[in-house]
Design a protein around this motif. Structure first.
Motif, short mmCIF file in Angstrom:
data_model
loop_
_atom_site.label_atom_id
_atom_site.label_comp_id
_atom_site.label_asym_id
_atom_site.label_seq_id
_atom_site.Cartn_x
_atom_site.Cartn_y
_atom_site.Cartn_z
N THR A 1 10.71 -11.33 33.65
CA THR A 1 11.97 -12.26 33.86
C THR A 1 12.75 -12.05 32.50
O THR A 1 12.49 -11.36 31.66
CB THR A 1 11.56 -13.65 34.10
N ASN A 2 13.98 -12.72 32.51
CA ASN A 2 14.82 -12.98 31.45
C ASN A 2 14.22 -13.45 30.26
O ASN A 2 14.62 -13.24 28.96
CB ASN A 2 16.27 -13.60 31.64
N ALA A 3 13.07 -14.21 30.52
CA ALA A 3 12.51 -15.02 29.47
C ALA A 3 11.23 -14.48 28.84
O ALA A 3 10.77 -14.74 27.77
CB ALA A 3 12.31 -16.51 29.82
N GLN A 4 10.53 -13.80 29.65
CA GLN A 4 9.11 -13.63 29.50
C GLN A 4 8.71 -12.10 29.96
O GLN A 4 9.15 -11.71 30.89
CB GLN A 4 8.19 -14.47 29.80
N MET A 5 7.87 -11.70 29.32
CA MET A 5 6.82 -10.49 30.03
C MET A 5 5.55 -10.98 30.12
O MET A 5 5.18 -11.59 29.21
CB MET A 5 6.84 -9.17 28.88
N VAL A 6 5.09 -10.54 31.22
CA VAL A 6 3.51 -10.97 31.49
C VAL A 6 2.73 -9.79 32.03
O VAL A 6 3.02 -9.14 33.11
CB VAL A 6 3.38 -11.91 32.54
N PRO B 1 -14.10 -12.89 37.19
CA PRO B 1 -14.08 -14.20 37.45
C PRO B 1 -13.02 -14.86 36.35
O PRO B 1 -12.22 -15.86 36.58
CB PRO B 1 -15.21 -14.80 37.18
N GLU B 2 -12.96 -14.00 35.04
CA GLU B 2 -11.99 -14.47 34.11
C GLU B 2 -11.09 -13.27 33.55
O GLU B 2 -11.63 -12.25 34.09
CB GLU B 2 -12.97 -14.95 32.82
N ALA B 3 -10.28 -13.55 33.23
CA ALA B 3 -9.17 -12.43 32.78
C ALA B 3 -8.38 -12.97 31.36
O ALA B 3 -8.50 -14.16 30.84
CB ALA B 3 -8.16 -11.95 33.80
N SER B 4 -7.57 -12.10 31.01
CA SER B 4 -6.57 -12.41 29.94
C SER B 4 -5.30 -12.35 30.22
O SER B 4 -4.97 -11.05 30.99
CB SER B 4 -6.75 -11.79 28.71
N VAL B 5 -4.35 -13.09 30.11
CA VAL B 5 -2.97 -13.12 30.50
C VAL B 5 -2.45 -13.01 29.16
O VAL B 5 -2.30 -13.95 28.15
CB VAL B 5 -2.49 -14.46 31.19
N TRP B 6 -1.54 -11.81 28.94
CA TRP B 6 -0.76 -11.66 27.89
C TRP B 6 0.61 -11.76 27.97
O TRP B 6 1.54 -11.48 29.20
CB TRP B 6 -0.82 -9.93 27.58
N ARG C 1 1.22 -13.09 23.08
CA ARG C 1 0.11 -14.23 22.82
C ARG C 1 -0.89 -13.86 24.10
O ARG C 1 -0.37 -13.81 25.28
CB ARG C 1 0.83 -15.40 23.00
N ILE C 2 -2.07 -13.92 23.73
CA ILE C 2 -2.93 -13.95 24.85
C ILE C 2 -3.86 -15.27 25.22
O ILE C 2 -4.38 -15.87 24.31
CB ILE C 2 -4.32 -12.77 24.34
N PHE C 3 -3.86 -15.27 26.31
CA PHE C 3 -4.30 -16.65 27.09
C PHE C 3 -5.63 -16.34 27.91
O PHE C 3 -5.68 -15.37 28.67
CB PHE C 3 -3.38 -17.51 27.80
N LYS C 4 -6.55 -17.18 27.78
CA LYS C 4 -7.80 -17.07 28.75
C LYS C 4 -7.22 -17.74 30.06
O LYS C 4 -6.46 -18.41 30.39
CB LYS C 4 -8.81 -17.88 28.22
#
Length: 305
Positions: free
Chosen positions: A133-138, A76-81, A62-65
């Protein structure tokens, strides 16, 4: 109102209610993911501003602004996967396979590392490397508009997509421009890096905010020199399961875009070697779909389909 009209009204009302509930649940999942990120060092300089896109097998990313908190930042902006490991693990656990997604997780780690290592304008630029983490990849990248999958499906799997993404379509000029840049990137991979991507499909090609098309999805990338010669093991992608589980399906390239020589372990033979032709085959299938609006080989996930 007649009896059939009343039944139709109730049926439509029920359908709308179900659809609205599904959208609401998807939005809640995305919001929960975004809120549970306080432990990631890579995100200390970013503020998330909404779920805008997806990528990867089964849209697992899931990609977040995101907005950079630092004044004067280069981006100034990026995307967090974000990959929800816990959600996928819980899903597998309910099917009695608690570790079913372990292979997929390892492949996505490899994909992120390769995306960071391969330096080329046609590869998605990584701003902050993978954290887990055990719950997520970022992972944090340059700003992404969406994957080609999102564009082709008009962001139907992104319930919180901004208005500028809804109903989006590609012009013939945009398709030509995008395919040209993907071809240039593949040429670099094949002739300079000596690599085959082996996973070209709508979920592994992303459109950046400025309209450029770039490659992601490097979980199956392979050195061309490693295959086909005596003593070298070949790539083996077996698509024999009639009803593969999600973790089985996600752990292989999408069959509808995969070259014949990659199916069924053909490269285990010393008579067949991996080359850039495998990616060219996938690119041709993707081109056909972009121009005609339909898949050339709508085969599903099994060679038996």
């Amino acid at each position: 109102m007649s009896n059939w009209q009343e039944k139709l009204r109730k049926g439509l009302t029920g359908a709308v209610t179900v659809a609205a509930g599904a959208v609401s649940r998807a939005a809640e999942v995305a919001r929960d993911l975004a809120e549970d990120l306080t432990s990631f060092k890579a995100l200390k300089d970013y503020k998330l501003a909404g779920h805008v896109a997806t990528a990867g097998p089964g849209s697992v990313w899931r990609i977040f602004k995101a907005v950079n908190k630092k004044p004067g930042a280069v981006f100034p902006e990026a995307s967090v996967w974000i990959l929800d490991k816990k959600g996928l693990t819980d899903q597998a656990s309910r099917a009695g396979r608690a570790r079913g997604y372990d292979t997929v997780f390892e492949q996505q780690r490899r994909s992120c590392n390769q995306m960071l290592r391969i330096k080329h304008p046609g590869v998605v630029q990584v701003l902050e490397p993978l954290e887990e983490t055990n719950a997520q990849m970022v992972i944090v990248t340059e700003p992404i508009f969406g994957s080609l999958h999102n564009v082709l499906t008009q962001f139907s799997d992104v319930p919180t997509a901004p208005d500028d993404r809804l109903g989006v379509s590609l012009s013939q000029l945009e398709i030509k421009y995008g395919l040209y840049h993907i071809s240039e990137t593949l040429q670099f991979l094949h002739h300079e890096a000596k690599l085959a991507h082996c996973n070209l499909n709508p979920g592994s090609v992303v459109v950046t905010r400025d309209g450029g098309w770039k490659l992601a999805g490097f979980e199956f990338v392979a050195s061309i020199a490693e295959f086909g010669g005596p003593g070298n093991a070949g790539v083996t992608f077996e698509y024999t399961s009639a009803c593969p589980s999600p973790w089985e399906e996600y752990s292989q390239p999408r069959l509808a875009y995969t070259a014949p020589e990659l199916v069924g372990g053909c490269l285990a033979s010393s008579d067949v070697s991996l080359s850039g032709a495998a990616d060219c085959f996938s690119l041709a299938l993707l081109t056909y779909q972009l121009i005609t609006g339909r898949q050339l080989m709508p085969v599903g996930s099994s060679t038996g389909d």
